[in-house]
Design an enzyme around this catalytic site. Structure first.
Site, PDB file in Angstrom:
ATOM      1  N   ASP A  13       0.812  -1.231   0.000  1.00 19.57           N
ATOM      2  CA  ASP A  13       0.000   0.000   0.000  1.00 19.57           C
ATOM      3  C   ASP A  13       0.840   1.274   0.000  1.00 19.57           C
ATOM      4  OD1 ASP A  13      -2.228  -1.673   0.130  1.00 19.57           O
ATOM      5  OD2 ASP A  13      -2.225  -1.670   2.311  1.00 19.57           O
ATOM      6  N   LYS A  16       2.004   2.164  -4.988  1.00 12.86           N
ATOM      7  CA  LYS A  16       2.630   1.596  -6.198  1.00 12.86           C
ATOM      8  C   LYS A  16       1.801   1.892  -7.444  1.00 12.86           C
ATOM      9  CE  LYS A  16       2.453  -2.509  -4.291  1.00 12.86           C
ATOM     10  NZ  LYS A  16       2.031  -2.161  -2.921  1.00 12.86           N
ATOM     11  N   HIS A  41      -4.901  -1.895  -5.628  1.00 11.16           N
ATOM     12  CA  HIS A  41      -4.049  -0.865  -6.240  1.00 11.16           C
ATOM     13  C   HIS A  41      -4.916   0.290  -6.740  1.00 11.16           C
ATOM     14  CE1 HIS A  41      -0.571  -3.925  -7.066  1.00 11.16           C
ATOM     15  NE2 HIS A  41      -0.826  -3.732  -5.788  1.00 11.16           N
TER      16      HIS A  41
HETATM   17  P1  GDP Z   1      -0.690   0.286  -3.573  1.00  7.82           P
HETATM   18  O1  GDP Z   1      -1.302  -0.982  -3.098  1.00  7.82           O
HETATM   19  O2  GDP Z   1       0.765   0.375  -3.261  1.00  7.82           O
HETATM   20  O3  GDP Z   1      -0.965   0.573  -5.019  1.00  7.82           O
HETATM   21  O4  GDP Z   1      -1.369   1.449  -2.722  1.00  7.82           O
HETATM   22  P2  GDP Z   1      -2.931   1.580  -2.352  1.00  7.82           P
HETATM   23  O5  GDP Z   1      -3.675   1.988  -3.555  1.00  7.82           O
HETATM   24  O6  GDP Z   1      -3.408   0.379  -1.616  1.00  7.82           O
HETATM   25  O7  GDP Z   1      -2.869   2.718  -1.243  1.00  7.82           O
HETATM   26  C1  GDP Z   1      -2.342   3.982  -1.492  1.00  7.82           C
HETATM   27  C2  GDP Z   1      -3.426   5.018  -1.223  1.00  7.82           C
HETATM   28  O8  GDP Z   1      -2.835   6.298  -1.149  1.00  7.82           O
HETATM   29  C3  GDP Z   1      -4.462   5.118  -2.318  1.00  7.82           C
HETATM   30  O9  GDP Z   1      -5.686   5.501  -1.759  1.00  7.82           O
HETATM   31  C4  GDP Z   1      -3.912   6.214  -3.220  1.00  7.82           C
HETATM   32  O10 GDP Z   1      -4.921   6.878  -3.978  1.00  7.82           O
HETATM   33  C5  GDP Z   1      -3.321   7.138  -2.193  1.00  7.82           C
HETATM   34  N1  GDP Z   1      -2.153   7.919  -2.620  1.00  7.82           N
HETATM   35  C6  GDP Z   1      -1.127   7.553  -3.437  1.00  7.82           C
HETATM   36  N2  GDP Z   1      -0.175   8.525  -3.475  1.00  7.82           N
HETATM   37  C7  GDP Z   1      -0.632   9.508  -2.674  1.00  7.82           C
HETATM   38  C8  GDP Z   1      -0.072  10.763  -2.254  1.00  7.82           C
HETATM   39  O11 GDP Z   1       1.033  11.162  -2.627  1.00  7.82           O
HETATM   40  N3  GDP Z   1      -0.809  11.501  -1.372  1.00  7.82           N
HETATM   41  C9  GDP Z   1      -2.017  11.098  -0.903  1.00  7.82           C
HETATM   42  N4  GDP Z   1      -2.666  11.878  -0.047  1.00  7.82           N
HETATM   43  N5  GDP Z   1      -2.566   9.915  -1.278  1.00  7.82           N
HETATM   44  C10 GDP Z   1      -1.870   9.139  -2.126  1.00  7.82           C
HETATM   45  P1  IMO Z   2      -0.927  -4.255  -2.127  1.00  5.42           P
HETATM   46  O1  IMO Z   2      -0.486  -4.861  -3.438  1.00  5.42           O
HETATM   47  C1  IMO Z   2      -0.985  -4.570   2.215  1.00  5.42           C
HETATM   48  C2  IMO Z   2      -1.017  -8.648   3.856  1.00  5.42           C
HETATM   49  C3  IMO Z   2      -2.232  -9.094   4.627  1.00  5.42           C
HETATM   50  C4  IMO Z   2      -1.585 -10.028   5.622  1.00  5.42           C
HETATM   51  C5  IMO Z   2      -0.487 -10.705   4.800  1.00  5.42           C
HETATM   52  C6  IMO Z   2      -0.865 -12.055   4.231  1.00  5.42           C
HETATM   53  O2  IMO Z   2      -2.208  -3.522  -2.228  1.00  5.42           O
HETATM   54  O3  IMO Z   2       0.181  -3.486  -1.523  1.00  5.42           O
HETATM   55  P2  IMO Z   2      -2.422 -12.791   2.200  1.00  5.42           P
HETATM   56  O4  IMO Z   2      -3.879 -12.549   1.939  1.00  5.42           O
HETATM   57  O5  IMO Z   2      -1.537 -12.230   1.140  1.00  5.42           O
HETATM   58  O6  IMO Z   2      -2.103 -14.211   2.502  1.00  5.42           O
HETATM   59  O7  IMO Z   2      -2.109 -11.982   3.569  1.00  5.42           O
HETATM   60  O8  IMO Z   2      -0.209  -9.813   3.733  1.00  5.42           O
HETATM   61  N1  IMO Z   2      -1.274  -8.147   2.491  1.00  5.42           N
HETATM   62  C7  IMO Z   2      -1.218  -6.845   2.143  1.00  5.42           C
HETATM   63  N2  IMO Z   2      -1.017  -5.741   2.887  1.00  5.42           N
HETATM   64  N3  IMO Z   2      -1.119  -4.464   0.875  1.00  5.42           N
HETATM   65  C8  IMO Z   2      -1.292  -5.576   0.114  1.00  5.42           C
HETATM   66  O9  IMO Z   2      -1.275  -5.537  -1.232  1.00  5.42           O
HETATM   67  C9  IMO Z   2      -1.400  -6.831   0.750  1.00  5.42           C
HETATM   68  N4  IMO Z   2      -1.595  -8.101   0.312  1.00  5.42           N
HETATM   69  C10 IMO Z   2      -1.501  -8.883   1.387  1.00  5.42           C
HETATM   70  O10 IMO Z   2      -2.880  -8.015   5.253  1.00  5.42           O
HETATM   71  O11 IMO Z   2      -0.958  -9.297   6.638  1.00  5.42           O
HETATM   72 MG    MG Z   3      -2.835  -1.638  -1.808  1.00 11.27          MG
END
Ligand code: GDP
Ligand code: IMO
Ligand code: MG
Length: 424
Positions: A13, A16, A41
């Site tokens: 999270d 990416k 994502h």
């Molecule tokens: P990922 O799994 O690594 O792709 O990340 P996620 O989408 O799960 O979580 C990142 C969150 O932060 C999402 O809600 C994005 O829209 C938000 N986000 C990404 N970059 C920024 C930033 O620079 N500032 C803020 N405020 N939010 C961001």
């Molecule tokens: P993105 O791609 C954050 C965590 C789960 C748990 C552990 C194992 O959005 O960054 P699983 O279901 O994979 O067997 O769970 O990994 N986990 C994540 N945490 N972002 C993710 O994906 C995750 N995918 C799995 O919360 O701790």
């Molecule tokens: Mg994520």
């Protein structure tokens, strides 16, 4: 042309998908190489939000082809639902997504077992998985009783393989987990339906990718999860069941290491983690809740509140070493504008001694060593030029760059594609 890699440097999270989307405008092919529907994502374009789970985050641009690589575990039901949602938003996924014939198919009982194991675990044994069946599908892959996408293309062979798999799995489901056995005909029917819809998109993506690279196409490898969740390099056993790190990117896509150029590590300007496991820079109690609210830190897949902590230099250094990261993207710096002073974990102590490395074991016992940086208290959301950032914010970014010893190439100041600073 080279392949570049986007990898999470923390526990997932990190933002990416925002970076993948940003880089996709100069990319021909985007490849997911591991994980499955556990990923969430988020991409925001012009204020509209899209959340991808199995479909690569580069799908929004017209010019891109998206590949689900051999290292992914693909849940057909989940995938078709995601495609239907994206089609409602105007994206024709079927014309843009290729599926590796070697990627493993996640079956409904993988999800069921994941759920039962999580619910039945003692507090110490609980991982806090997403309950998407990820670990169970990878376990079957390693046990060599998995089903692969290519197996769906020949219906007679599919039925024979399924019968063999269910002979083993049904015993486990009934005897060990007290669950209903899977009916061969039902499973065959639903997988046949998936094959009828997506069969033409299932190809040997390994040759497709290496040929494309040879012809000068630009490839971006999209990591899910992050280094802290890597089965080998993360905080085992509180990890996912794949290798999000750069070795996994090569194994999970079949792209030759000779093509790999930049390894871009994505890190928040602070840290979050979902699920169980040690977290040295964690902010507990009310203060953690403040950061969670400021950053909107709730899971994109499960909606669970994310645990929040400060930036951890020791962890990022570990990610840099393990992945060969040569370029860092720092996200969510705007979230820290609230603070007068910003703590950063600059190292760990164990029994009074400073550790030189991120430890493979006993992370729960380390004592974080903090440094404090001055806050800036100005709203910096959406700023797209480094010079326009307040001096203390620039100084925070420069200090992190110095501490981790790696170039920060991109700074993100908001969720939208435009809220991005490219550093000189
Ligand atoms: P990922 O799994 O690594 O792709 O990340 P996620 O989408 O799960 O979580 C990142 C969150 O932060 C999402 O809600 C994005 O829209 C938000 N986000 C990404 N970059 C920024 C930033 O620079 N500032 C803020 N405020 N939010 C961001
Ligand atoms: P993105 O791609 C954050 C965590 C789960 C748990 C552990 C194992 O959005 O960054 P699983 O279901 O994979 O067997 O769970 O990994 N986990 C994540 N945490 N972002 C993710 O994906 C995750 N995918 C799995 O919360 O701790
Ligand atoms: Mg994520």
């Amino acid at each position: 042309m080279p392949a570049n890699l986007v990898v999470g440097a923390q526990w997932g999270d990190e933002g990416k998908a925002k970076v993948i989307d940003y880089l996709s405008k100069d990319t021909d092919i985007i490849v997911r190489y591991q994980g499955g529907a556990n990923a969430g994502h988020t991409v925001v374009v012009g204020g509209k939000k899209y959340i991808f789970h199995l479909v690569p985050s580069g799908i929004i641009y017209d010019n891109t082809t998206c590949v689900i690589g051999n290292g992914v575990v693909l849940d057909p039901e989940y995938f078709l639902k995601e495609c239907a949602d994206l089609e409602k938003s105007g994206f024709n996924v079927k014309n843009k997504v290729l599926i590796s014939d070697s990627c493993h198919i996640l079956l409904p009982h993988h999800r069921l077992i994941d759920e039962v194991r999580e619910l039945g675990s003692s507090p110490e044994g609980k991982i806090g998985t997403t309950k998407k069946g990820i670990g169970m599908c990878y376990a079957d892959k390693m046990l060599r009783i998995g089903l692969r996408a290519g197996d769906l293309l020949d219906k007679d062979m599919l039925k024979r393989k399924l019968a063999r798999i269910l002979e083993v799995k049904n015993q486990e489901l009934v005897k060990y987990y007290d669950l209903e056995p899977v009916k061969l005909d039902d499973l065959f029917k639903s997988l046949s339906q998936f094959a009828d819809i997506m069969g033409n998109n299932i190809i040997n993506t390994i040759y497709f990718l290496n040929d494309a690279l040879q012809q000068g196409k630009r490839v971006l490898l999209e990591g899910a999860q992050g280094t802290g969740l890597d089965i080998d390099h993360g905080t085992y056993p509180y990890v996912t069941s794949s290798n999000p790190t750069s070795g996994g990117a090569l194994a999970g896509s079949g792209v030759s290491f000779r093509y790999l150029k930049d390894v871009i590590g994505i890190t928040k300007a602070y840290t979050t983690r979902v699920g169980e496991g040690p977290f040295p820079s964690e902010i507990l109690g009310e203060a953690g809740e403040v950061l969670r609210k400021l950053g909107g830190e709730y899971g994109s897949t499960t909606g669970r509140p994310r645990r929040c902590g400060w930036f951890d230099v020791q962890m990022i250094k570990h990610s840099i070493v393990v992945n060969g990261i040569n370029n860092i993207t720092l996200t969510k710096i705007d979230v820290l504008s609230h603070y007068d002073s910003i703590p950063v974990v600059v190292g760990y102590e164990l029994k009074g001694k400073r550790l030189t490395h991120f430890p493979s074991q006993g992370l729960e016992d380390v004592k974080p060593v903090f440094a404090e940086f001055k806050g800036w208290k100005d709203d910096i959301s959406g700023i797209s030029s480094f010079d326009k950032l307040p001096p203390n914010c620039r100084s925070y970014i420069n200090s992190l760059q110095e501490l981790i010893g790696t170039k920060i190439g991109i700074v993100s100041t908001g969720p939208d594609r435009e809220d991005t600073i490219i550093m000189n």
